[in-house]
Design a protein around this motif. Structure first.
Motif, PDB file in Angstrom:
ATOM      1  N   ILE A 104       3.827  31.919  -5.936  1.00  0.00           N
ATOM      2  CA  ILE A 104       4.201  32.265  -7.319  1.00  0.00           C
ATOM      3  C   ILE A 104       5.155  31.229  -7.927  1.00  0.00           C
ATOM      4  N   PRO A 105       6.309  30.946  -7.308  1.00  0.00           N
ATOM      5  CA  PRO A 105       7.175  29.908  -7.893  1.00  0.00           C
ATOM      6  C   PRO A 105       6.526  28.528  -7.879  1.00  0.00           C
ATOM      7  N   LEU A 106       5.672  28.270  -6.871  1.00  0.00           N
ATOM      8  CA  LEU A 106       4.986  26.977  -6.828  1.00  0.00           C
ATOM      9  C   LEU A 106       4.038  26.826  -8.019  1.00  0.00           C
ATOM     10  N   ALA A 107       3.261  27.889  -8.310  1.00  0.00           N
ATOM     11  CA  ALA A 107       2.337  27.851  -9.450  1.00  0.00           C
ATOM     12  C   ALA A 107       3.119  27.739 -10.760  1.00  0.00           C
ATOM     13  N   TRP A 108       4.265  28.419 -10.833  1.00  0.00           N
ATOM     14  CA  TRP A 108       5.091  28.327 -12.041  1.00  0.00           C
ATOM     15  C   TRP A 108       5.623  26.905 -12.229  1.00  0.00           C
ATOM     16  N   TRP A 109       6.058  26.288 -11.152  1.00  0.00           N
ATOM     17  CA  TRP A 109       6.587  24.915 -11.210  1.00  0.00           C
ATOM     18  C   TRP A 109       5.504  23.927 -11.643  1.00  0.00           C
ATOM     19  N   ASP A 111       3.085  24.743 -13.564  1.00  0.00           N
ATOM     20  CA  ASP A 111       2.576  25.255 -14.834  1.00  0.00           C
ATOM     21  C   ASP A 111       1.159  25.810 -14.695  1.00  0.00           C
ATOM     22  N   LEU A 112       0.894  26.447 -13.574  1.00  0.00           N
ATOM     23  CA  LEU A 112      -0.419  27.044 -13.309  1.00  0.00           C
ATOM     24  C   LEU A 112      -0.374  28.566 -13.229  1.00  0.00           C
ATOM     25  N   LEU A 113       0.809  29.162 -13.395  1.00  0.00           N
ATOM     26  CA  LEU A 113       0.944  30.615 -13.249  1.00  0.00           C
ATOM     27  C   LEU A 113       0.308  31.327 -14.441  1.00  0.00           C
ATOM     28  N   SER A 114      -0.578  32.272 -14.155  1.00  0.00           N
ATOM     29  CA  SER A 114      -1.270  33.033 -15.188  1.00  0.00           C
ATOM     30  C   SER A 114      -1.454  34.462 -14.704  1.00  0.00           C
ATOM     31  N   VAL A 115      -1.914  35.335 -15.582  1.00  0.00           N
ATOM     32  CA  VAL A 115      -2.153  36.727 -15.191  1.00  0.00           C
ATOM     33  C   VAL A 115      -3.229  36.817 -14.104  1.00  0.00           C
ATOM     34  N   PRO A 116      -4.377  36.117 -14.219  1.00  0.00           N
ATOM     35  CA  PRO A 116      -5.354  36.167 -13.122  1.00  0.00           C
ATOM     36  C   PRO A 116      -4.774  35.695 -11.786  1.00  0.00           C
ATOM     37  N   THR A 117      -3.925  34.658 -11.819  1.00  0.00           N
ATOM     38  CA  THR A 117      -3.285  34.195 -10.579  1.00  0.00           C
ATOM     39  C   THR A 117      -2.400  35.283 -10.000  1.00  0.00           C
ATOM     40  N   LEU A 118      -1.628  35.919 -10.857  1.00  0.00           N
ATOM     41  CA  LEU A 118      -0.743  36.997 -10.409  1.00  0.00           C
ATOM     42  C   LEU A 118      -1.539  38.165  -9.847  1.00  0.00           C
ATOM     43  N   LEU A 119      -2.649  38.511 -10.490  1.00  0.00           N
ATOM     44  CA  LEU A 119      -3.503  39.596 -10.000  1.00  0.00           C
ATOM     45  C   LEU A 119      -4.079  39.265  -8.631  1.00  0.00           C
ATOM     46  N   ALA A 120      -4.527  38.022  -8.457  1.00  0.00           N
ATOM     47  CA  ALA A 120      -5.096  37.617  -7.164  1.00  0.00           C
ATOM     48  C   ALA A 120      -4.050  37.700  -6.063  1.00  0.00           C
ATOM     49  N   VAL A 121      -2.848  37.207  -6.348  1.00  0.00           N
ATOM     50  CA  VAL A 121      -1.780  37.273  -5.347  1.00  0.00           C
ATOM     51  C   VAL A 121      -1.415  38.717  -5.058  1.00  0.00           C
ATOM     52  N   ALA A 122      -1.316  39.555  -6.104  1.00  0.00           N
ATOM     53  CA  ALA A 122      -0.960  40.965  -5.923  1.00  0.00           C
ATOM     54  C   ALA A 122      -1.996  41.683  -5.060  1.00  0.00           C
ATOM     55  N   ALA A 179      15.508  33.698 -13.042  1.00  0.00           N
ATOM     56  CA  ALA A 179      14.474  33.184 -13.954  1.00  0.00           C
ATOM     57  C   ALA A 179      13.063  33.544 -13.521  1.00  0.00           C
ATOM     58  N   GLY A 180      12.829  34.820 -13.292  1.00  0.00           N
ATOM     59  CA  GLY A 180      11.472  35.311 -13.084  1.00  0.00           C
ATOM     60  C   GLY A 180      10.795  34.861 -11.814  1.00  0.00           C
ATOM     61  N   PRO A 181       9.830  33.914 -11.903  1.00  0.00           N
ATOM     62  CA  PRO A 181       9.028  33.532 -10.740  1.00  0.00           C
ATOM     63  C   PRO A 181       9.853  33.076  -9.534  1.00  0.00           C
ATOM     64  N   VAL A 182      11.000  32.445  -9.770  1.00  0.00           N
ATOM     65  CA  VAL A 182      11.825  31.957  -8.662  1.00  0.00           C
ATOM     66  C   VAL A 182      12.355  33.113  -7.818  1.00  0.00           C
ATOM     67  N   SER A 183      12.421  34.321  -8.418  1.00  0.00           N
ATOM     68  CA  SER A 183      12.930  35.483  -7.688  1.00  0.00           C
ATOM     69  C   SER A 183      12.073  35.817  -6.473  1.00  0.00           C
ATOM     70  N   MET A 184      10.825  35.375  -6.465  1.00  0.00           N
ATOM     71  CA  MET A 184       9.938  35.646  -5.330  1.00  0.00           C
ATOM     72  C   MET A 184      10.419  34.956  -4.050  1.00  0.00           C
TER      73      MET A 184
END
Length: 443
Positions: A104-109, A111-122, A179-184
């Motif tokens: 998650i933080p890697l994808a955010w860094w 700039d690839l983090l999206s809702v489909p990415t989050l759904l797949a990880v979840a 700051a959101g994604p880094v919390s993971m």
């Protein structure tokens, strides 16, 4: 009927599992894992809503991702856990969850983090969580003696209740702080700690070792036979649960309670906020009372199990759960401040009794299940118990719309009371204590 030797065991002081090295490692690992899981359950929807501006439909998909793995993965997980050492599987699942959350933080860094990415990880995290969940429930009987199951489950439930309160609160705070994604990253560390402590377990008994199973020596012979197909193993697990009178009864009553609680859950929130017009800060107090009640239940479960015969305790706690839920519709008859107090009392009593019930049912199921069937039994129970919850939630919304929130809550409470009635009509009500593995009673 319990023998005189068994009766003497009831009066003995529990050995104290804090002195049990393998249990301590299991407890430390599970506590880390539970805190991470509850924090993730808060951070995922916050990421979707705040950071990714997800639509309501996408938020619904994210919520469903928490239930789908229980339906699709549980039975496979049970077979896997019965075939392989459970410790290694739990460790692998913790490592997998840690690495997935790191994405998650890697994808955010990048700039690839999206809702489909989050759904797949979840969804993937949910699949590994189901396997780890079934594994943690199945490994305890392979580490401790049967007489220590209630104590062990009580300590694990105490961690679960603490994680439910503190983990959820920490999840929101850490999300805002980091700051959101880094919390993971915090949850990655917690899952890694869980893997570390679980890997330190050394005394896991294999099927047929330690306490005698109902099959006796046949179990040891079977373990040397070539493995049959995974589908046959899954069918055998379902057949064991549905064919064993006691296990079937315990799974069915848990399914009934979960189903009617799921019906009440969406209706209750609308009832509290709209019908009772309770302000948001009081709603937060009411919901927090559930976590406090769960803590109380985890503390009193073992003492209550020593004070009351097991069968009567299960009937009593299941009945009090249904009776407590009737306090919600009664809140319409009292002034607003008293309504809040009544709701707090309901949530404390309901959560405490359901936790006492769950600890004793889990210990009872584990005690009467052969070692080589623990994974499949727990997997079938998880699939049934969790699988009815989304169905109940949807039905609750439809029922509340059709008949109103107050009648819907009353019907859900009355439905919950069918569980203790079922228990009271079976041989379970006569059980004195957590037994040794048994030959099932005739239907």
């Amino acid at each position: 009927m319990a023998s005189s030797t068994e009766k003497e065991k009831v009066t003995q002081v529990p050995s104290g599992l804090w002195r049990h090295r393998d249990f301590r490692n299991l407890w430390l690992g599970q506590t880390s894992s539970m805190f991470a899981a509850h924090m993730v359950a808060v951070i995922f929807p916050l990421l979707a809503s705040v950071s990714l501006d997800a639509s309501l439909f996408e938020m619904g998909l994210l919520s469903a991702a928490g239930y789908v793995p229980y339906i699709g993965v549980s039975l496979f997980a049970g077979v896997w856990l019965d075939r392989k050492p459970k410790r290694a599987i739990i460790v692998s699942c913790d490592v997998a969850r840690a690495l997935l959350l790191l994405a998650i933080p890697l994808a955010w860094w990048l700039d690839l983090l999206s809702v489909p990415t989050l759904l797949a990880v979840a969804l993937l995290v949910g699949c590994f969580s189901v396997v780890a969940d079934v594994g943690s429930a199945s490994i305890l009987p392979a580490l401790v003696e049967r007489d220590d199951l209630i104590e062990g489950n009580s300590k694990l439930e105490l961690s679960a209740s603490s994680a439910s309160i503190a983990g959820s609160a920490l999840g929101g705070g850490i999300f805002q702080l980091l700051a959101g994604p880094v919390s993971m990253l915090i949850n990655t560390v917690l899952f890694a700690l869980s893997a570390f402590f679980t890997a330190l377990i050394r005394g896991e008994r294999g099927p047929g070792e330690g306490a005698e199973s109902a099959e006796g020596s046949e179990g040891a012979e079977d373990s040397e036979k070539p493995s049959q197909s995974i589908w046959r193993d899954m069918a055998d697990g379902v057949a064991f649960v549905t064919g064993h009178v006691t296990v079937r009864t315990l799974v069915l009553t848990t399914l009934i309670i979960n189903f009617f609680m799921a019906i009440a859950e969406p209706v209750a929130l609308v009832f509290v906020t709209r019908t009772l017009d309770i302000p948001p800060y009081s709603v937060g107090l009411i919901l927090a009372a559930s976590g406090a009640g769960a803590l109380v239940g985890a503390v009193i479960a073992a003492p209550m199990s020593r004070m009351l015969p097991l069968g009567r305790l299960l009937v009593l706690t299941a009945a009090l759960t249904g009776i407590a839920s009737l306090l919600t519709p009664l809140a319409t008859l009292v002034p607003a401040p008293a309504a809040v107090a009544l709701m707090v009392a309901m949530y404390v009593l309901d959560a405490a009794m359901i936790v006492v019930y769950n600890i004793n049912v889990r210990s009872y199921r584990s005690a009467i299940t052969p070692d080589d069937m623990q994974g499949r039994m727990n997997a079938t129970n998880r699939m049934a118990g969790m699988g009815v919850m989304p169905i109940g939630a949807v039905l609750g919304g439809l029922l509340g719309t059709a008949v109103g929130t107050l009648p819907a809550l009353v019907l859900a409470s009355l439905g919950t009371l069918t569980a203790p009635l079922l228990l009271a009509c079976t041989h379970v009500r006569t059980v004195k204590r957590v037994p040794e593995p048994e030959v099932e009673p005739s239907a």
